[in-house]
Design an enzyme around this catalytic site. Structure first.
Site, PDB file in Angstrom:
ATOM      1  N   ALA A  13      16.269 -53.052  41.729  1.00 17.41           N
ATOM      2  CA  ALA A  13      15.708 -53.365  43.044  1.00 17.41           C
ATOM      3  C   ALA A  13      16.632 -54.236  43.907  1.00 17.41           C
ATOM      4  CB  ALA A  13      14.345 -54.040  42.879  1.00 17.41           C
TER       5      ALA A  13
ATOM      6  N   GLU B 213      10.140 -53.836  28.034  1.00 20.76           N
ATOM      7  CA  GLU B 213       8.933 -54.430  28.613  1.00 20.76           C
ATOM      8  C   GLU B 213       7.688 -53.670  28.165  1.00 20.76           C
ATOM      9  OE1 GLU B 213       9.892 -54.625  32.793  1.00 20.76           O
ATOM     10  OE2 GLU B 213      11.317 -56.245  32.494  1.00 20.76           O
TER      11      GLU B 213
ATOM     12  N   GLY C 242      12.458 -41.874  51.721  1.00 24.02           N
ATOM     13  CA  GLY C 242      12.132 -42.739  50.586  1.00 24.02           C
ATOM     14  C   GLY C 242      11.587 -44.081  51.033  1.00 24.02           C
TER      15      GLY C 242
ATOM     16  N   GLY D 153      10.917 -46.662  49.003  1.00 23.60           N
ATOM     17  CA  GLY D 153      11.118 -47.656  47.949  1.00 23.60           C
ATOM     18  C   GLY D 153      11.771 -48.909  48.514  1.00 23.60           C
ATOM     19  N   PHE D 154      12.387 -49.692  47.632  1.00 27.22           N
ATOM     20  CA  PHE D 154      12.993 -50.959  48.075  1.00 27.22           C
ATOM     21  C   PHE D 154      14.062 -50.743  49.141  1.00 27.22           C
ATOM     22  CE2 PHE D 154      11.520 -52.139  43.762  1.00 27.22           C
ATOM     23  CZ  PHE D 154      10.731 -53.223  44.111  1.00 27.22           C
ATOM     24  N   GLY D 155      14.937 -49.744  48.927  1.00 30.76           N
ATOM     25  CA  GLY D 155      16.037 -49.501  49.862  1.00 30.76           C
ATOM     26  C   GLY D 155      15.536 -49.048  51.219  1.00 30.76           C
TER      27      GLY D 155
ATOM     28  N   VAL E 292      11.030 -33.972  51.163  1.00 33.68           N
ATOM     29  CA  VAL E 292      12.243 -33.427  51.787  1.00 33.68           C
ATOM     30  C   VAL E 292      12.962 -32.556  50.762  1.00 33.68           C
ATOM     31  CG1 VAL E 292      14.462 -33.995  52.853  1.00 33.68           C
ATOM     32  CG2 VAL E 292      12.457 -35.404  53.333  1.00 33.68           C
TER      33      VAL E 292
END
Length: 423
Positions: free
Chosen positions: A316, A171, A11, A13-15, A79
């Site tokens: 996030a 939003e 992944g 992403g942010f992590g 994966v």
């Protein structure tokens, strides 16, 4: 890959990116595996969907973020399985990647609560592809409305339904409200902005669940001032190509956007460990999974409680803090230091509703309106990766703020073969 330990991160992403950045100067080999080759700033996807920003403003190639480094690989792949015993992950193409440490940060996907047939008619907003598909739908609808002289026939194409009253839904509804009531309408002659109808539909009693009641109410009032009808206590019972149904009535429209509830990645079930009802994995204090201290789960995929006993939100800042924590943990472990527990530092939550309108709860201090919007803008610019993107997005926002103009409004025929954008 030599004698150094191999850290595999699933992944981008942010992590996942936070772990990789933290380990960049460590004596480990790193492999990042992601389904796409870019890191995506998901909190601003709705701005791509509503034609305010371009995809390149919020997506950066993973290799560009991490730069060149010996022992660093970025693999494009999906994966499908984790083998904890033999310490490898399997990809869809049959490739196997061995690991010493495994960090799973696969994010989440939209949960249609068993109604998978709805997905085709009510796309969610998790990728650039999703955002562009939604944008095309909205623009095509306006084009169709422009061709119809009869107001009754036009009505479905000028109706927009956003399902889910969380931050993304709020939003999105606010952004469509701005477009429909002000920005784009100057481009069309057949219909007026007063003909547009926007609905935000939420099954729970209030929108922005998890925010203080006062901010939730403030957001509802702001949306309604912008012409968005907020329907709470209204669970959806059916979705077809051009209709959303509820227990009491229905709304005719092809413009349906799903922002209600997420489920964790199906990959997590291959871990064969305890999961919550949305599929998130229960993790230990050090973010490892029970019985395997070298396999970690972070971000939207992890179920970790805060000091009050509530699960940490899928936001996030949580993923970023967990990523940094894990990077430090692995570095310290290589130096034979004791493991510590992860503690999330909550710096506040915020949601934007439209131009110069937002709500924020920063450590008990509640803000709304213009000041909250400035806070929201600064935080999002700060979290964007890469100077070029920060500068460009800041300029775009200021341009929109002072000129009321929207960004890219091109229809590029991105629709899948089962949809007909022509008629």
């Amino acid at each position: 890959m030599g004698d150094s330990k191999h850290v595999v991160i699933v992944g981008g992403g942010f992590g996942g990116i936070s772990v990789a950045k933290k380990l960049k100067r460590s004596n480990v080999d790193i492999t990042i595996i992601d389904k796409s080759n870019h890191h995506l700033f998901q909190p601003l996807l709705y701005q791509v969907a509503t034609a305010a920003l371009s995809p390149g403003d919020i997506a950066v190639p993973i290799r560009a973020i991490l730069g060149e480094r010996k022992g660093l690989k970025v693999l494009l792949g999906n994966v499908t399985e984790v083998n904890k015993k033999k310490q490898f992950v399997a990809l869809e193409n049959g490739q196997k990647v061995n690991f010493d440490y495994l960090v799973l940060a696969p994010g989440a996907q939209y949960n249609y609560f068993g109604n998978d047939g709805w997905k085709k008619h009510a796309p969610g907003l998790k990728s650039v592809g999703d955002a562009l598909q939604i944008r095309e739908r909205l623009l095509l609808s306006l084009e169709k409305a422009e061709q119809l002289e009869d107001p009754k026939l036009r009505e479905p194409y000028l109706t927009f339904v956003v399902i889910g009253g969380g931050p993304t839904g709020v939003e999105m509804a606010g952004a469509i409200g701005e477009i429909a009531k002000r920005n784009m309408m100057r481009d069309y002659n057949t219909f007026s902005k007063n003909e547009t109808r926007i609905f935000l539909v939420e099954a729970a009693p209030k929108i922005l669940n998890g925010y203080p009641d006062s901010l939730s109410e403030q957001a509802r009032e702001t949306l309604e001032e912008m012409g968005v009808r907020v329907l709470t206590n209204t669970p959806v019972t059916g979705i077809s190509e051009s209709k959303v149904s509820f227990s009491e009535g229905a709304i005719d429209t092809p413009n349906i956007i799903w922002a209600a509830g997420v489920a964790a990645s199906p990959l997590l079930s291959s871990l064969e460990t305890k999961q919550d009802r949305t599929g998130r994995v229960f993790v230990e204090d050090d973010l490892s999974i029970p019985g395997n201290d070298n396999v970690f789960v972070i971000g939207d995929a992890a179920h970790k409680k805060d000091k009050s006993g509530n699960p940490l939100p899928a936001l996030a800042p949580v993923a970023i803090q967990q990523g940094k924590f894990l990077g430090n943990l692995i570095q310290n472990e290589l130096k034979d230091k004791e493991r510590t527990s992860f503690n999330f530092v909550d710096k506040g939550t915020m949601a934007t509703i439209g131009r110069a309108k937002a709500v924020a709860d920063i450590r008990g201090f509640k803000f709304s309106g213009f000041f909250a919007w400035i806070l929201w803008s600064v935080v999002h610019i700060f979290f964007l990766i890469g100077f070029r993107n920060r500068f460009k997005v800041f300029v775009e926002w200021m341009w929109h703020y002072f000129t009321f103009k929207r960004g890219v409004r091109l229809i590029t025929d991105r629709f899948s073969e089962n949809e007909d954008p022509g008629n």
